[in-house]
Design a protein around this motif. Structure first.
Motif, PDB file in Angstrom:
ATOM      1  N   PRO A 106       0.818  -1.210   0.000  1.00  0.00           N
ATOM      2  CA  PRO A 106       0.000   0.000   0.000  1.00  0.00           C
ATOM      3  C   PRO A 106       0.857   1.266   0.000  1.00  0.00           C
ATOM      4  O   PRO A 106       1.988   1.268   0.489  1.00  0.00           O
ATOM      5  CB  PRO A 106      -0.820  -0.126   1.298  1.00  0.00           C
ATOM      6  N   LYS A 107       0.314   2.354  -0.531  1.00  0.00           N
ATOM      7  CA  LYS A 107       1.027   3.624  -0.563  1.00  0.00           C
ATOM      8  C   LYS A 107       1.010   4.262   0.827  1.00  0.00           C
ATOM      9  O   LYS A 107       0.162   3.978   1.667  1.00  0.00           O
ATOM     10  CB  LYS A 107       0.375   4.585  -1.564  1.00  0.00           C
ATOM     11  N   GLY A 108       1.960   5.152   1.048  1.00  0.00           N
ATOM     12  CA  GLY A 108       2.026   5.852   2.318  1.00  0.00           C
ATOM     13  C   GLY A 108       2.849   5.110   3.351  1.00  0.00           C
ATOM     14  O   GLY A 108       3.598   4.187   3.027  1.00  0.00           O
ATOM     15  N   CYS A 109       2.708   5.528   4.593  1.00  0.00           N
ATOM     16  CA  CYS A 109       3.493   4.979   5.699  1.00  0.00           C
ATOM     17  C   CYS A 109       2.567   4.434   6.781  1.00  0.00           C
ATOM     18  O   CYS A 109       1.666   5.138   7.236  1.00  0.00           O
ATOM     19  CB  CYS A 109       4.381   6.083   6.277  1.00  0.00           C
ATOM     20  N   LEU A 110       2.792   3.209   7.191  1.00  0.00           N
ATOM     21  CA  LEU A 110       1.943   2.591   8.213  1.00  0.00           C
ATOM     22  C   LEU A 110       2.035   3.345   9.536  1.00  0.00           C
ATOM     23  O   LEU A 110       1.038   3.504  10.244  1.00  0.00           O
ATOM     24  CB  LEU A 110       2.349   1.134   8.417  1.00  0.00           C
ATOM     25  N   VAL A 111       3.217   3.827   9.887  1.00  0.00           N
ATOM     26  CA  VAL A 111       3.389   4.556  11.154  1.00  0.00           C
ATOM     27  C   VAL A 111       2.566   5.836  11.146  1.00  0.00           C
ATOM     28  O   VAL A 111       1.996   6.231  12.163  1.00  0.00           O
ATOM     29  CB  VAL A 111       4.877   4.865  11.399  1.00  0.00           C
ATOM     30  N   ALA A 112       2.490   6.505   9.994  1.00  0.00           N
ATOM     31  CA  ALA A 112       1.743   7.757   9.904  1.00  0.00           C
ATOM     32  C   ALA A 112       0.249   7.534   9.732  1.00  0.00           C
ATOM     33  O   ALA A 112      -0.560   8.281  10.270  1.00  0.00           O
ATOM     34  CB  ALA A 112       2.277   8.595   8.738  1.00  0.00           C
ATOM     35  N   LEU A 113      -0.133   6.483   8.975  1.00  0.00           N
ATOM     36  CA  LEU A 113      -1.531   6.292   8.604  1.00  0.00           C
ATOM     37  C   LEU A 113      -2.255   5.197   9.384  1.00  0.00           C
ATOM     38  O   LEU A 113      -3.469   5.127   9.348  1.00  0.00           O
ATOM     39  CB  LEU A 113      -1.631   5.961   7.107  1.00  0.00           C
TER      40      LEU A 113
END
Length: 210
Positions: A106-113
Motif C-alpha cells: 500500500p502507498k504511504g506509511c503505516l506509522v503515519a496512517l
C-alpha cells in the motif's frame, strides 16, 4: 469433524506480511477480524486466528515490529552519525518518499496512517507505539540539527525543535501525498525545495573558517 487450531499449511511469516498490508491499507480500526481471516493465507477460521496470534491487537503489534524492521528502516540515516547532518535528513526524506510510492505494498506509511484517531478503547491501547515511533524519528531529526549547530554549520539562532518540526511535517505529509497518487518524482523534487530551509539557515563557509 471440523479442523480446529492452526492448519498445517499455515505460513506464519507470510501471514504477518498479509496482515501488515491490510492494516497499512485500511488502518487499525477499519481492518476487521473478518478481513484478516479471509486474507491470511487462503483463509483461516477464527480458532486458527486466535491460536496463531492471540488477538487482533497482538497481531498488530507483530505487524508493527515487521514494518519497523523492514519498510520503516528508511529513517535509519537519521541515527547514522557518520553522515553529515544535512545528508542524514535528506536521505531519510528521499528514501521515505521512494518507499511510500513504490509498488508491491500500500502507498504511504503505516506509522503515519495506521492509527491517527483513537476511536475505540482497543485502538487507544495501541496508539502509543505508533506515536512513539513517530517521536523517535522526530527526535532523530532534531538531533541532526543540533549536531549541525554544534559543528558551526547552522546558525546558533536556529531553534532545533522548530526547524525539526518543519522537516517532520514534510516527512509525515509524504504519506498523504503518496496515498493521493502524487508521483514520486514530484515528491522527490519537493524534497529539494524543503532542504532549502536548511540552506537558508547555514553559516557561510567563510564565516566557519574564521
Amino acid at each position: 469433524m471440523a479442523q480446529m487450531g492452526r492448519p498445517r499449511t499455515f505460513d506464519r511469516d507470510a501471514a504477518i506480511t498479509q496482515a501488515m498490508h491490510l492494516f497499512w491499507e485500511h488502518g487499525y480500526d477499519a481492518t476487521s477480524l473478518s478481513q484478516l481471516k479471509a486474507n491470511i493465507g487462503t483463509g483461516i477460521t477464527a480458532p486458527s486466528f486466535y491460536a496463531a496470534f492471540g488477538s487482533k491487537q497482538a497481531l498488530f503489534e507483530e505487524v508493527m515490529e515487521r514494518y519497523l524492521d523492514t519498510h520503516g528502516r528508511v529513517t535509519d540515516s537519521l541515527f547514522n552519525t557518520t553522515l553529515a547532518p544535512r545528508e542524514a535528513i535528506e536521505l531519510t526524506l528521499r528514501n521515505s518518499a521512494r518507499m511510500q510510492c513504490e509498488s508491491g505494498h500500500p502507498k504511504g506509511c503505516l506509522v503515519a496512517l495506521g492509527l491517527l484517531s483513537t476511536c475505540s478503547d482497543e485502538s487507544k491501547a495501541i496508539s502509543a507505539p505508533l506515536a512513539h515511533a513517530r517521536s523517535v524519528n522526530r527526535a532523530g531529526i532534531v538531533a541532526c540539527i543540533e549536531r549541525a549547530i554544534t559543528a558551526g554549520e547552522l546558525s546558533a539562532t536556529v531553534v532545533p525543535n522548530v526547524l525539526g518540526t518543519a522537516f517532520d511535517s514534510f516527512l509525515l505529509g509524504i504519506s498523504v501525498l503518496a496515498r493521493d497518487g502524487i508521483a514520486y518524482e514530484q515528491i522527490d523534487a519537493a524534497v529539494t525545495q524543503i532542504m532549502g530551509l536548511w540552506d537558508a539557515a547555514r553559516v557561510p563557509a567563510l564565516a566557519r573558517q574564521k
